[in-house]
Every structure is written in structure tokens, then in C-alpha cells.
Design an enzyme around this catalytic site. Structure first.
Site, PDB file in Angstrom:
ATOM      1  CG  HIS A 112       0.831  -4.729  -6.096  1.00 32.00           C
ATOM      2  ND1 HIS A 112      -0.160  -5.668  -6.089  1.00 32.00           N
ATOM      3  CD2 HIS A 112       0.948  -4.305  -4.825  1.00 32.00           C
ATOM      4  CE1 HIS A 112      -0.604  -5.817  -4.854  1.00 32.00           C
ATOM      5  NE2 HIS A 112       0.047  -4.994  -4.069  1.00 32.00           N
TER       6      HIS A 112
ATOM      7  CB  SER B 228      -1.036  -2.884  -1.389  1.00 31.68           C
ATOM      8  OG  SER B 228      -0.007  -3.783  -1.708  1.00 31.68           O
TER       9      SER B 228
END
Lengths: 70, 287
Positions: free
Chosen positions: B189, B166
Site C-alpha cells: 500500500h 508494508s
């Protein structure tokens, strides 16, 4: 505030409400101020360093998590 | 040649005096020799006339005990060998505006940011090695660290070990050169709906803006294209609970996110090389 993490939020934020900073206090070391959490028996753990001297942040004694004697 | 004196001490010449042993009492009748204190041995090796006196002496090296004297008397502070490379580790959750409960291992951005200022300012520090094993965290805190690292004038090298998920992605690509361990993984993501913006849940538009900040940073500081990064971010089918992609080691290099697969040795060597290049560019003489 947005958390961008693949971890489950319930896991990350569990116990958020129980947190308190009642045991925290500020102590002055030279020109720096340390926010410490009192662990009892004269010991305390550094939570945060407040200083305007960037070199203070390179001092390992002031790093968050370090135990100090009061 | 055969030396009879050494082989047979009995056949020594009569005027022989042993050099080792008790000194004969000085004769009070003999006048004291100039430069010789009575009761003490005169210099056993008289300087040969015409010869350089410095060559007749044995060189024994540094006078013994100077270092000890300095250390014990505290007259001067001895310079301790310090590394010219400093290492910043980003582990666990990147903690931002909210202090996380104690079960989280966190990296506090309010400590890392002034540390980077200190490293940038310090005369001794020539390069920074960034070690990542993080599960992401606060978007603003992560981007703040990434922007600080990207704008440093000193050479920086990052190495992703374990995971750089992330918000770890922007931090990993913020350095001049990035490495990823063969087994390390990076999850890309979309930013999920969590938290509140002044009391109301974020709209899709708001989340999209947050995502754009991350995407812009990553595409500006690495070789991945915006289309490719967006495609990886919104890919379905790979993650069970979510949309997104997991890149492992070489995959991250192939898509252009990370520069090279490597470990600590390569990372430190690369940093040394960048430090040399930086020195040559700025024209500072090597000392």
C-alpha cells in the site's frame, strides 16, 4: 520518521506520551554497556546494548527484553 | 569332538590348577620369576612366540573416562555442536527512531543491524535464515535492515509466515531466495501521511520520494516490475479503508515478488544448497 504499516496509527502510537525513561540506567558488563530498565527487587530488563563488538550482539544474555539480576 | 574334561570335572588331569579362586601362597623357596610381582597373577595369556602381540589383545575401544575427566577438570573446553545456520526473526513492528509504546511487539533495528555484522564476520555461521511475521514499521529502519541483508556475502533465505506487510516486503525480498507460506499475506500500500518533517507535514512530493525508495529496492531485489508494483500499491477497491493490495501465498509468487511458496523444510534445504554452492564458488576445501 514515517511509519509504513497497515495497522491503525492510533493503535500503534497509543500511550506514546506516557512513556518515560526515568527508570532506565546504564550498567557495564565487560566491555559492553547495557541500558536497562529497573523493575525493582534487584531485577532489570535489558532495553538496549551499546557495544562496538558485533559478537556481543549475538550473545543471548544481552538481547533486549532479557531480565538481568543487578 | 566330545571333551571329557568339560563334561566331567572329576576326570581332570592331576596337574590341573583352577584359574579362579584364591591364589596359592607363593613358595618362598621358589625364586621370583622375572617380570612377575609376587602375589599377583601373571598374564593369563602368554604371548605366542612369533605371533603379533597386538592381535592377541582384545580391542576394547576408547579408554573409559577421558571425556568425563576433561569435562570435570575443565582442562579443555569441549566444542559444542553449533548450528552453521543462524536465524533472524523480524516480528511485530520494525521499531525505528521512535521507541514505540509497550503494547507493540517490536523488532529493534539497532540490535538487528550489529547482529548482522556479527553474523557476517563470524567464522562458524555459513548461512542466515530470515523469518518474517511483521506488520511493517519505520521506513528507514526497515530499509536499513533490508540493505544490510542484501549486501551480505553469506547465503540468505527468507520465509514469510503469517504476514510480511508494508516495510516487510523489502525485507522479504532482500535475501538471495525468498519463500512465503501458503497462508501468509503481504500488504502492499502507499505510504500514508503520518509524522512530521521538521515541524511541517510532509508534502506529497516527499511521500512520493519515500515510496520510490521502497519501490526501487523491491524491484531491484525481486522479479516484479516497477509498473506492476506501482499498480498493486495504488489499486483501489481491495482494501476498505485504503488503497493497495493484499497478496496471499501463491499470489506473491505469481506477481514475482517472492520466489517460491514453501515452508521451513524447503527454506532450510534451499539455504543448505546455497551454502554448498557458495563453498564451491569460493574454492574453500571441504573439511
Amino acid at each position: 520518521m514515517i511509519l509504513y504499516t497497515p495497522m491503525q496509527l492510533e493503535l500503534v502510537l497509543e500511550g506514546l506520551e506516557e512513556q518515560s525513561n526515568a527508570n532506565q540506567r546504564e550498567i557495564n558488563v565487560g566491555n559492553a554497556t547495557l541500558v536497562v530498565e529497573d523493575k525493582g527487587f534487584g531485577r532489570a530488563q535489558v532495553v538496549r546494548l551499546i557495544s562496538t563488538d558485533p559478537q556481543d550482539y549475538l550473545n543471548p544474555d544481552f538481547a533486549p527484553g532479557t531480565e538481568v539480576q543487578l | 569332538m566330545y571333551d571329557s574334561n568339560q563334561q566331567n570335572p572329576q576326570r581332570r588331569p592331576p596337574n590341573y590348577t583352577p584359574t579362579v579362586g584364591p591364589m596359592p601362597a607363593p613358595n618362598p623357596n621358589t625364586p621370583p620369576q622375572p617380570g612377575v610381582i609376587p602375589g599377583q597373577m601373571p598374564n593369563p595369556i602368554p604371548p605366542t612366540p612369533g605371533a603379533d602381540p597386538s592381535k592377541t589383545r582384545r580391542v576394547t575401544g576408547k579408554p573409559k573416562g577421558t571425556l568425563e575427566a576433561i569435562r570435570e577438570l575443565g582442562t579443555t573446553e569441549l566444542p559444542e555442536p553449533k548450528s552453521n545456520i543462524h536465524c533472524v526473526t523480524i516480528v511485530g513492528q520494525v521499531e525505528g527512531h521512535l521507541s514505540l509504546p509497550p503494547q507493540n511487539k517490536t523488532t529493534k533495528y539497532e540490535h538487528i543491524i550489529p547482529q548482522l555484522v556479527g553474523l557476517e564476520q563470524s567464522q562458524e555461521v555459513e548461512g542466515i535464515l530470515l523469518i518474517l511475521n511483521t506488520v511493517g514499521g519505520d521506513v528507514e529502519a526497515g530499509l536499513a535492515i533490508a540493505e544490510m541483508v542484501a549486501s551480505m556475502s553469506k547465503p540468505t533465505v527468507s520465509i514469510v509466515l503469517g504476514g510480511g506487510h508494508s516495510i516487510g516486503g523489502p525485507i522479504a525480498v532482500s535475501t538471495d531466495y525468498s519463500f512465503i507460506a501458503e497462508t501468509a499475506s503481504m500488504t502492499i500500500h502507499p505510504i500514508r501521511l503520518n509524522g512530521l518533517v521538521v515541524g511541517v507535514p510532509q508534502t506529497y512530493e516527499y511521500l512520493d520520494k519515500m515510496q520510490d525508495r521502497v519501490i526501487h529496492f523491491v524491484t531491484q531485489h525481486s522479479n516484479i516490475s516497477e509498473e506492476k508494483f506501482r499498480e498493486l500499491m495504488f489499486r483501489t477497491g481491495e482494501l476498505a479503508r485504503d488503497i493497495g493490495t493484499v497478496l496471499i501465498g501463491r499470489d506473491a509468487v505469481e506477481v514475482g515478488l517472492i520466489d517460491e511458496v514453501g515452508g521451513l523444510g524447503q527454506a532450510v534445504n534451499k539455504l543448505k544448497q546455497l551454502i554448498e554452492e557458495n563453498k564451491n564458488r569460493s574454492g574453500v576445501p571441504l573439511q
